[in-house]
Design a protein around this motif. Structure first.
Motif: not given
Length: 169
Positions: A137-155
């Motif tokens: 269960x922890x692995x399945x949740x983890x795999x979906x949370x890859x880094x996107x970085x959208x929160x760091x750039x732009x409005x």
């Protein structure tokens, strides 16, 4: 350090991370956090797959319940931590790269340590089930949370404007 700053890795002289470097660090960390439990899982299956020993049910349930309770407590707390660190994001402002790393590392660490805790329970009890379930269960949740970085750039837009608002990953 000077050549890293020249390549755009570090912005400014104060050692502030650039979004590009933070995203690169996030991807490396995410991949390492993905590989470590995977190899631990392979070793659990390799060692315990051929020989299944029966252990008392109370001991099996103790590790299973411990891993499940850890995941039920630590993972929501890590999401609250990320929400606190990403506070500027909720008002439509980009967040600092260091805050992005801190917020995402908190969530990733909670999931990975919960999965490792479940896999270690397999070794202790010398049985794949039920301790493998919290790890999966922890692995399945983890795999979906890859880094996107959208929160760091732009409005990102305000939460009142559904056309511009985007949920962080």
């Amino acid at each position: 350090m000077a050549d890293i700053a020249a390549q755009g890795g570090m912005a400014g002289t104060g050692g502030t991370l650039s979004p590009r470097t933070a995203l690169r660090l996030a991807w490396v960390t995410w991949a390492v956090f993905l590989v470590i439990p995977f190899f631990l899982f392979l070793s659990v299956v390799w060692i315990l797959g051929m020989r299944e020993e029966v252990t008392p049910p109370i001991r099996q349930h103790a590790w299973f319940l411990g891993a499940s309770i850890y995941l039920l407590v630590a993972v929501p707390l890590s999401f609250f931590w990320r929400g606190h660190v990403f506070k500027a994001y909720w008002s439509g402002q980009p967040i600092a790269p260091k805050k992005y790393l801190y917020g995402m590392l908190g969530v990733w660490a909670a999931l990975v340590f919960g999965g490792i805790f479940g896999l270690l329970g397999c070794f202790v009890d010398r049985s794949l089930l039920p301790n493998l379930l919290p790890a999966l269960v922890a692995f399945m949740f983890y795999v979906t949370l890859w880094p996107s970085g959208r929160a760091m750039v732009g409005r990102t837009g305000k939460s009142e404007d559904p056309g511009k608002y985007e949920e962080p990953r």
